[in-house]
Design a protein around this motif. Structure first.
Motif, PDB file in Angstrom:
ATOM      1  N   UNK A   1      24.532  30.811  21.730  1.00 45.76           N
ATOM      2  CA  UNK A   1      24.634  29.434  22.149  1.00 45.76           C
ATOM      3  C   UNK A   1      24.384  28.526  20.942  1.00 45.76           C
ATOM      4  N   UNK A   2      25.232  27.502  20.753  1.00 47.00           N
ATOM      5  CA  UNK A   2      25.029  26.621  19.603  1.00 47.00           C
ATOM      6  C   UNK A   2      23.725  25.834  19.722  1.00 47.00           C
ATOM      7  N   UNK A   3      23.143  25.509  18.573  1.00 47.47           N
ATOM      8  CA  UNK A   3      21.914  24.723  18.584  1.00 47.47           C
ATOM      9  C   UNK A   3      22.191  23.273  18.221  1.00 47.47           C
ATOM     10  N   UNK A   4      23.413  22.978  17.757  1.00 47.83           N
ATOM     11  CA  UNK A   4      23.747  21.603  17.407  1.00 47.83           C
ATOM     12  C   UNK A   4      25.184  21.300  17.804  1.00 47.83           C
ATOM     13  N   UNK A   5      25.391  20.082  18.250  1.00 51.12           N
ATOM     14  CA  UNK A   5      26.756  19.628  18.516  1.00 51.12           C
ATOM     15  C   UNK A   5      26.996  18.347  17.726  1.00 51.12           C
ATOM     16  N   UNK A   6      28.235  18.153  17.334  1.00 52.96           N
ATOM     17  CA  UNK A   6      28.659  16.934  16.666  1.00 52.96           C
ATOM     18  C   UNK A   6      29.934  16.464  17.334  1.00 52.96           C
ATOM     19  N   UNK A   7      30.079  15.156  17.415  1.00 54.59           N
ATOM     20  CA  UNK A   7      31.288  14.603  18.006  1.00 54.59           C
ATOM     21  C   UNK A   7      31.656  13.329  17.258  1.00 54.59           C
ATOM     22  N   UNK A   8      32.845  13.299  16.725  1.00 52.61           N
ATOM     23  CA  UNK A   8      33.332  12.097  16.050  1.00 52.61           C
ATOM     24  C   UNK A   8      33.691  11.053  17.098  1.00 52.61           C
ATOM     25  N   UNK A   9      33.355   9.799  16.819  1.00 51.04           N
ATOM     26  CA  UNK A   9      33.715   8.685  17.696  1.00 51.04           C
ATOM     27  C   UNK A   9      34.213   7.536  16.829  1.00 51.04           C
ATOM     28  N   UNK A  10      35.025   6.700  17.419  1.00 56.53           N
ATOM     29  CA  UNK A  10      35.469   5.480  16.754  1.00 56.53           C
ATOM     30  C   UNK A  10      34.731   4.319  17.414  1.00 56.53           C
ATOM     31  N   UNK A  11      34.071   3.540  16.600  1.00 53.60           N
ATOM     32  CA  UNK A  11      33.343   2.384  17.100  1.00 53.60           C
ATOM     33  C   UNK A  11      34.037   1.131  16.578  1.00 53.60           C
ATOM     34  N   UNK A  12      34.027   0.104  17.375  1.00 51.36           N
ATOM     35  CA  UNK A  12      34.601  -1.171  16.951  1.00 51.36           C
ATOM     36  C   UNK A  12      33.446  -2.093  16.587  1.00 51.36           C
ATOM     37  N   UNK A  13      33.414  -2.534  15.351  1.00 53.79           N
ATOM     38  CA  UNK A  13      32.372  -3.426  14.879  1.00 53.79           C
ATOM     39  C   UNK A  13      32.663  -4.833  15.367  1.00 53.79           C
ATOM     40  N   UNK A  14      31.673  -5.441  16.019  1.00 48.17           N
ATOM     41  CA  UNK A  14      31.813  -6.806  16.507  1.00 48.17           C
ATOM     42  C   UNK A  14      31.211  -7.728  15.452  1.00 48.17           C
ATOM     43  N   UNK A  23      35.063   1.653  12.983  1.00 50.66           N
ATOM     44  CA  UNK A  23      34.081   2.321  12.142  1.00 50.66           C
ATOM     45  C   UNK A  23      33.995   3.775  12.575  1.00 50.66           C
ATOM     46  N   UNK A  24      34.294   4.720  11.697  1.00 50.72           N
ATOM     47  CA  UNK A  24      34.133   6.126  12.070  1.00 50.72           C
ATOM     48  C   UNK A  24      32.639   6.455  12.116  1.00 50.72           C
ATOM     49  N   UNK A  25      32.260   7.201  13.114  1.00 47.89           N
ATOM     50  CA  UNK A  25      30.861   7.607  13.254  1.00 47.89           C
ATOM     51  C   UNK A  25      30.831   9.005  13.842  1.00 47.89           C
ATOM     52  N   UNK A  26      29.696   9.660  13.679  1.00 44.93           N
ATOM     53  CA  UNK A  26      29.512  10.992  14.248  1.00 44.93           C
ATOM     54  C   UNK A  26      28.229  11.006  15.055  1.00 44.93           C
ATOM     55  N   UNK A  27      28.334  11.402  16.308  1.00 52.91           N
ATOM     56  CA  UNK A  27      27.159  11.610  17.147  1.00 52.91           C
ATOM     57  C   UNK A  27      26.707  13.048  16.961  1.00 52.91           C
ATOM     58  N   UNK A  28      25.393  13.252  16.812  1.00 51.46           N
ATOM     59  CA  UNK A  28      24.854  14.605  16.653  1.00 51.46           C
ATOM     60  C   UNK A  28      23.689  14.809  17.612  1.00 51.46           C
ATOM     61  N   UNK A  29      23.623  16.026  18.135  1.00 52.04           N
ATOM     62  CA  UNK A  29      22.496  16.434  18.973  1.00 52.04           C
ATOM     63  C   UNK A  29      22.083  17.830  18.539  1.00 52.04           C
ATOM     64  N   UNK A  99      31.744   1.250  21.742  1.00 50.90           N
ATOM     65  CA  UNK A  99      32.206   2.637  21.750  1.00 50.90           C
ATOM     66  C   UNK A  99      32.739   2.928  23.148  1.00 50.90           C
ATOM     67  N   UNK A 100      33.772   3.714  23.230  1.00 43.60           N
ATOM     68  CA  UNK A 100      34.299   4.086  24.553  1.00 43.60           C
ATOM     69  C   UNK A 100      33.227   4.845  25.334  1.00 43.60           C
ATOM     70  N   UNK A 101      32.961   4.383  26.530  1.00 41.39           N
ATOM     71  CA  UNK A 101      31.957   5.014  27.386  1.00 41.39           C
ATOM     72  C   UNK A 101      32.334   6.459  27.678  1.00 41.39           C
ATOM     73  N   UNK A 102      33.623   6.727  27.832  1.00 41.69           N
ATOM     74  CA  UNK A 102      34.050   8.098  28.129  1.00 41.69           C
ATOM     75  C   UNK A 102      33.669   9.051  26.994  1.00 41.69           C
ATOM     76  N   UNK A 103      33.732   8.591  25.734  1.00 39.24           N
ATOM     77  CA  UNK A 103      33.333   9.437  24.611  1.00 39.24           C
ATOM     78  C   UNK A 103      31.830   9.705  24.643  1.00 39.24           C
TER      79      UNK A 103
END
Length: 138
Positions: A1-14, A23-29, A99-103
């Motif tokens: 089982x993985x111990x870390x996940x990463x997911x790229x997201x696109x954020x819109x800077x206001x 703005x490219x960003x990466x969520x990590x857990x 950020x898109x809520x679905x992401x």
């Protein structure tokens, strides 16, 4: 089982005149730090021109996609049908991102699959943390 996940997201800077529209960003857990989520921003997306990482509570993010949450450096709230606002407060100012809520929900489901909410304590190594704390206190 993985111990870390990463997911790229696109954020819109206001901002009145953003340097980058998205703005490219990466969520990590990481299950080794089960209460926290990290959001990484690359150097071109920051005022300082260096990579920046913000760490905040997974529960804050999970709550913030449905209702306003947070009162400190990081605040999260729903915005419209499928957007979530993330506010990052620092001495230099405030960055407001959409950020898109679905992401965010997809990322939270993946984190929940690794460490179910309420079971974070099972992934802590309290003995090691205490040993590190005592070693550093010498």
């Amino acid at each position: 089982m993985p111990t870390m996940i990463e997911q790229a997201v696109q954020a819109r800077l206001v901002a009145p005149a953003p340097r980058m529209e998205t703005v490219p960003a990466t969520l990590r857990y990481d299950s080794e730090d089960p209460f926290a989520v990290r959001m990484d921003f690359p150097a071109p997306a920051t005022l300082e021109g260096t990579d920046i990482t913000w760490a905040f509570g997974r529960e804050l993010l999970a709550t913030g996609v449905d209702e306003p949450a947070g009162s400190g450096d990081v605040r999260v709230r729903p915005y419209g049908y499928d957007r979530t606002v993330l506010e990052f407060h620092a001495r230099e100012g405030v960055a407001v991102l959409h950020v898109r809520t679905s992401e965010l929900r997809r990322f939270l489901r993946r984190a929940q699959g690794m460490v179910p909410a309420g079971q974070e304590y099972l992934h802590l190594d309290l003995d090691q943390d205490l040993a590190d704390l005592l070693r550093d206190a010498r």
